[in-house]
Design a protein around this motif. Structure first.
Motif, PDB file in Angstrom:
ATOM      1  N   GLU A 500      67.320  -1.103  20.104  1.00 26.14           N
ATOM      2  CA  GLU A 500      66.328  -1.193  21.171  1.00 26.14           C
ATOM      3  C   GLU A 500      66.752  -0.369  22.383  1.00 26.14           C
ATOM      4  OE1 GLU A 500      64.961  -4.597  24.318  1.00 26.14           O
ATOM      5  OE2 GLU A 500      65.093  -5.212  22.220  1.00 26.14           O
ATOM      6  N   GLN A 504      61.543   1.309  23.200  1.00 25.52           N
ATOM      7  CA  GLN A 504      61.267   1.139  21.777  1.00 25.52           C
ATOM      8  C   GLN A 504      62.003  -0.067  21.216  1.00 25.52           C
ATOM      9  OE1 GLN A 504      61.596   4.668  19.314  1.00 25.52           O
ATOM     10  NE2 GLN A 504      62.057   3.485  17.479  1.00 25.52           N
ATOM     11  N   VAL A 505      61.304  -0.859  20.424  1.00 26.40           N
ATOM     12  CA  VAL A 505      61.868  -2.057  19.816  1.00 26.40           C
ATOM     13  C   VAL A 505      62.947  -1.684  18.800  1.00 26.40           C
ATOM     14  CG1 VAL A 505      60.191  -2.143  17.919  1.00 26.40           C
ATOM     15  CG2 VAL A 505      61.195  -4.267  18.767  1.00 26.40           C
ATOM     16  N   ASP A 523      67.184  -7.901  14.090  1.00 27.05           N
ATOM     17  CA  ASP A 523      67.045  -7.128  15.325  1.00 27.05           C
ATOM     18  C   ASP A 523      68.240  -6.187  15.459  1.00 27.05           C
ATOM     19  OD1 ASP A 523      65.958  -6.194  17.651  1.00 27.05           O
ATOM     20  OD2 ASP A 523      66.235  -8.027  18.815  1.00 27.05           O
ATOM     21  N   GLN A 554      57.493  -0.722   9.342  1.00 28.54           N
ATOM     22  CA  GLN A 554      57.533  -1.057  10.767  1.00 28.54           C
ATOM     23  C   GLN A 554      58.037   0.128  11.584  1.00 28.54           C
ATOM     24  OE1 GLN A 554      58.705  -4.974  12.509  1.00 28.54           O
ATOM     25  NE2 GLN A 554      60.476  -3.857  13.270  1.00 28.54           N
ATOM     26  N   THR A 558      55.980   2.105  14.524  1.00 31.17           N
ATOM     27  CA  THR A 558      56.603   2.205  15.851  1.00 31.17           C
ATOM     28  C   THR A 558      56.687   3.661  16.279  1.00 31.17           C
ATOM     29  OG1 THR A 558      57.909   0.215  15.383  1.00 31.17           O
ATOM     30  CG2 THR A 558      58.638   1.594  17.208  1.00 31.17           C
ATOM     31  N   ALA A 586      56.699  -0.137  26.554  1.00 30.01           N
ATOM     32  CA  ALA A 586      57.129  -1.014  25.461  1.00 30.01           C
ATOM     33  C   ALA A 586      56.476  -0.475  24.199  1.00 30.01           C
ATOM     34  CB  ALA A 586      56.704  -2.456  25.709  1.00 30.01           C
ATOM     35  N   HIS A 588      56.125  -1.099  20.272  1.00 28.90           N
ATOM     36  CA  HIS A 588      56.284  -1.995  19.131  1.00 28.90           C
ATOM     37  C   HIS A 588      55.598  -1.379  17.926  1.00 28.90           C
ATOM     38  CE1 HIS A 588      57.780  -5.403  21.613  1.00 28.90           C
ATOM     39  NE2 HIS A 588      57.054  -4.809  22.540  1.00 28.90           N
ATOM     40  N   SER A 589      55.669  -2.077  16.823  1.00 25.58           N
ATOM     41  CA  SER A 589      54.999  -1.568  15.631  1.00 25.58           C
ATOM     42  C   SER A 589      53.493  -1.807  15.691  1.00 25.58           C
ATOM     43  CB  SER A 589      55.573  -2.235  14.377  1.00 25.58           C
ATOM     44  OG  SER A 589      55.378  -3.632  14.428  1.00 25.58           O
ATOM     45  N   LYS A 590      53.062  -2.809  16.451  1.00 26.52           N
ATOM     46  CA  LYS A 590      51.638  -3.153  16.483  1.00 26.52           C
ATOM     47  C   LYS A 590      50.888  -2.509  17.641  1.00 26.52           C
ATOM     48  CE  LYS A 590      52.159  -7.585  14.103  1.00 26.52           C
ATOM     49  NZ  LYS A 590      51.979  -9.067  14.179  1.00 26.52           N
TER      50      LYS A 590
END
Length: 870
Positions: A500, A504-505, A523, A554, A558, A586, A588-590
């Motif tokens: 992270e 980016q996650v 994670d 994922q 992202t 931020a 994320h994948s979504k």
């Protein structure tokens, strides 16, 4: 000597001693979960002390901006009441990473103070660590013997573990230290009490100015110490305190670091500094806090309700309430101090100049918002005082004012005392302690020592090129927290998992050993330059080789979102103007979230233009052009954008898609065509001058359109497949509006007829015109009925009950003369009666309502109300 010259002489001195002079690191930390802010000069160099990275030089010097307002080092509540504590302060420091040690550090400190700055040797004292029997650490005789060469032995004091042993945390590098103290009292005061008796006794004129830390041990999880393979030097000298000594004044606030700000506050508030202690405290608080808030905003941390943002908001609100209470400032004014601050510190810290407009706008908006909160709190507090039957207010109510409405308890206490009231401090402290304990338990993290599996100092990230690799475990440890329970932190010799960072996650995925056993990686984060993988369990054979596999789906989603943020940034600057700068993201994948500087809501046309701009680049099939490990200056010269508040190394990575080029460490698609499509789902404000866009790409856009399409056909089906569904909906809305008007008129007529019937049911009890009855009306109808009857009858007491949609409603009306003469209160009464309907409510003394889920209790409530007038 001016403060600018004092800073320059320090840096020049150590430059001549072969130190690399580095700029101050951003104050807001992004890759160290143990700290919110840089709270000491060494914090930006932790990775070097831990051996996780190589410094550009084994000798470094700087002036580091620091913030101490949370955790172990918290000076906030002392700021303003004394003359030498601050929230934000500069720490002048020199560092040795395995190079020189005690001899040179002590010699150079003494040379700088006594020969360059010309401080009188007779006003200096030094301390050395006296040893600790529990740790088994001895007296620091080495430092003691070195100091004897420079200063009389009766000025070398032995200090305890609290004052003279420095630790990075519960575990990690640590060591003894020598503090240098200065006694700037008058000769008369020195004749009465020796300075050595006042060292480390919080005396405002006998203060520590420099701490020389000799990092030679490693603290293990069980508390024991072991020698570090390399010894380091970590020093920190308080810039503001040094200025106090060299400018021959008795307070940090009398130095030229603060006096220009104090003069400006005097002018704005029409108050004199130095004549009234309460006013002086307020002025010191404000002059200190505006520095902390301005630097934080410049480094990318805006005030907010959580985490580091909450700390900054708390500092600013403390300044606002001191201005409100003691300087009579009821309008925003702190933002006006930013100009003076920049004139004083803008040369040394150019980020203040570059972010001037943002800093001023954010502070001004925060001031206006909190002043509204104070106004609301004053009204609530006035209501509490008015309706209190005793002179002691409940501590629970004071806590509610603080916790729910943001009204500070010290201001509550002040107002209560002015009105002859007090509050239950024990109740308040209990509530506050319970809240703090909940927060502490939620964030508590217990960690074991690292277990070394494989000696390997170099960890390589290979995730830009592959998402699978054979890896070996180099070390691991178990960590336990209330939030996540028991977890394992794993470190590999190389890894395809992205940690992270940069918004980016972190990657998820799994490890598989030779026998097919799988451990899931939930994670990935980076701590002090080490990539750490989080897993719920430990591999059975820690010494084996594992196939590490990133969740490719994922990661790909992202990457689509991360590349889209770059294109979005370019679009906003192209369409809105070059004043737009990224203020946070931020990825994320979504979805993606992008914060940026802009001072007005985006119009529908602007949003459409931004979407079209990004989608044009997606359709343009722009290839990724990546450069790794290029010099920072070369990247800037080639047009790459650097973000404020980010810490960059000497070499950087650039990501380019067409004309979009940014410094970025994240992962990206190989071609913009992979994104498929970009869709903005929301746009709004997050702070003064900061807007936020949330958007989706790829599969999420497909799902978005699928759901909208499904909803469209369902709506059309409900409209009997109307050829023009929008027009059909408009017709339904018009019809619904007309029907509502007819129903409202019918209800009014019903209430009017009912009023005539109810007049005959009014009875007189103890001089009160009284009626308690269940009626068939909604809440609005009952309210109208109450006030119509109230306009015709004096001394009226009404309680109406009603059942609407299976729920119970109670409405209580009391004439204002009854409220005054007989101390009746509709709010209190309805709150008690609400228990009969398994609900609650409240309102004003003359009209209040309660709702509940038990309509059968209405009868009991109507009967119970009689007791109030019997």
């Amino acid at each position: 000597m001016k403060s600018q010259d004092i800073r320059s002489k320090f840096l020049k001195f150590f430059e001549d001693k072969k130190h690399a002079i580095v700029p101050s690191a951003p104050m807001v930390l992004k890759d160290d979960p143990t700290l919110m802010f840089v709270n000491s000069g060494m914090a930006p160099f932790k990775e070097y002390f831990l051996g996780n990275a190589e410094p550009k030089s084994n000798r470094i010097a700087d002036s580091q901006k620091c913030l101490r307002v949370s955790g172990k080092h918290n000076d906030l509540e002392e700021v303003g009441y004394d003359t030498y504590h601050h929230t934000l302060f500069e720490m002048l420091g020199n560092w040795s990473f395995g190079d020189y040690f005690k001899k040179e550090a002590i010699a150079w400190a003494w040379e700088l103070l006594t020969e360059v700055y010309k401080i009188d040797k007779d006003i200096l004292y030094v301390t050395v660590f006296e040893g600790d029997e529990e740790d088994g650490t001895p007296l620091d005789t080495e430092a003691y013997d070195i100091w004897k060469q420079y200063i009389a032995e009766d000025r070398i004091l032995k200090g305890n573990k609290k004052d003279n042993f420095w630790e990075m945390g519960d575990q990690g590098p640590c060591g003894p230290c020598s503090e240098i103290h200065v006694d700037i009292r008058s000769a008369e005061e020195k004749a009465k009490v020796s300075g050595k008796e006042l060292v480390n006794m919080d005396h405002p004129q006998v203060v520590e100015i420099w701490n020389l830390v000799f990092m030679q041990y490693n603290r293990k999880a069980n508390g024991s110490l072991e020698n570090l393979p390399n010894k380091h030097i970590d020093t920190g000298m308080g810039f503001e305190r040094l200025c106090m000594v060299l400018q021959n004044v008795q307070s940090n606030y009398d130095t030229d670091v603060f006096t220009p700000i104090i003069r400006e506050i005097e002018t704005i508030a029409d108050k004199d500094y130095g004549k009234n202690e309460k006013i002086d405290v307020a002025i010191r608080v404000i002059s200190d806090h505006v520095r902390a808030v301005a630097f934080s905003i410049a480094d990318g941390q805006l005030p907010s309700n959580t985490g580091a943002g909450y700390v900054i908001r708390r500092i600013l609100r403390r300044a606002i309430r001191y201005g409100f209470t003691f300087l009579d400032q009821k309008e925003p004014f702190i933002y006006r101090l930013v100009d003076v601050l920049i004139k004083k510190m803008g040369e040394a810290f150019p980020e203040l100049k570059e972010q001037r407009q943002l800093i001023e706008n954010v502070i001004k908006e925060e001031e206006a918002s909190f002043l509204r909160t104070l106004d609301q709190g004053l009204l609530l507090l006035d209501r509490i005082i008015t309706h209190s039957n005793t002179k002691e207010i409940s501590g629970n109510k004071v806590f509610e004012l603080k916790d729910t409405y943001g009204f500070p308890e010290d201001l509550t206490d002040l107002i209560l005392r002015e009105n002859g009231f007090t509050y239950n401090h024990e109740e308040f402290d209990k509530k506050l302690k319970e809240q703090q304990e909940r927060g502490k338990q939620a964030s508590q993290l217990k960690s074991d020592d690292w277990t070394i599996v494989l000696e390997d100092d170099e960890q390589e990230f290979i995730g830009y090129d592959v998402t699978e690799a054979n890896v070996k475990l180099t070390k691991y440890r178990k960590v336990t927290s209330k939030k996540d329970g028991e977890m394992y932190q794993l470190v590999f010799n190389l890894t395809p998992f992205y940690a992270e960072g940069g918004g980016q996650v972190g990657d998820k995925g799994y490890l598989e050993d030779a026998s097919g056993d799988v451990v899931y990686i939930v994670d990935t984060k980076k701590e002090n330059n080490v990539i750490i993988h989080f897993a719920k369990s430990l591999p059975k054979n820690v010494q084996g080789t594992f196939k590490a596999t990133v969740d490719a789906k994922q990661r790909y989603r992202t990457e689509c979102n991360h590349t889209a943020t770059h294109l979005l940034h370019q679009a906003l600057r192209e369409i809105l103007g070059t004043h737009v700068e990224q203020k946070g993201s931020a990825v994320h994948s979504k979805y993606l979230r992008f914060d940026f500087s802009h001072f007005s809501k985006l119009t529908v046309d602007e949003l459409r233009d931004v979407e079209n701009f990004v989608n044009a680049r997606i359709e343009g099939k722009l290839p990724l052009q990546e450069q790794r490990n290029i010099p920072m200056q070369q990247a800037i010269d080639e047009g790459a954008m650097a973000l404020f508040g980010e810490k960059y190394g000497d070499t950087v990575r650039t990501i380019k898609f067409g004309k979009s080029i940014e410094l970025c460490g994240g992962t990206h698609v190989k071609n913009t065509a992979d994104i498929w499509h970009f869709k903005i789902v929301s746009e709004g404000a997050v702070a003064a001058g900061i807007r936020r866009i949330e958007a989706i790409t790829n599969d999420a856009v497909k799902d978005f359109y699928f759901e909208n399409n499904r909803a469209y056909f369902e709506m059309k089906d409900l409209l009997n497949n109307a050829k023009e569904p929008v027009k059909a909906l408009q017709n339904l809305q018009e019809e619904n509006t007309n029907l509502k008007k007819q129903i409202e008129q019918l209800l009014k007529d019903k209430a009017k007829n009912l009023k005539g019937e109810l007049k005959n049911e009014l009875t007189e009890v103890n001089g009160i015109t009284f009626l308690a009855k269940q009626v068939d009306l909604d809440a609005a109808g009952i309210k109208d009925l109450c006030f119509e009857l109230g306009s015709q009858y004096d001394n009226l007491f009404l309680l109406f009950g009603a059942e609407n949609d299976g729920k119970a409603l109670l409405s209580c009306y009391i004439s204002k003369e009854l409220v005054a003469e007989k101390s009746l209160n509709a709010g209190q009464i309805v709150r008690e009666l609400g228990k009969h309907i398994q609900g609650g409510g409240g309102g004003q003394p003359f009209f209040a309502t309660a709702g509940g889920k038990n309509p059968s209790g209405i009868k009991d409530a109507l009967e119970a109300v009689k007791s109030y007038i019997a």
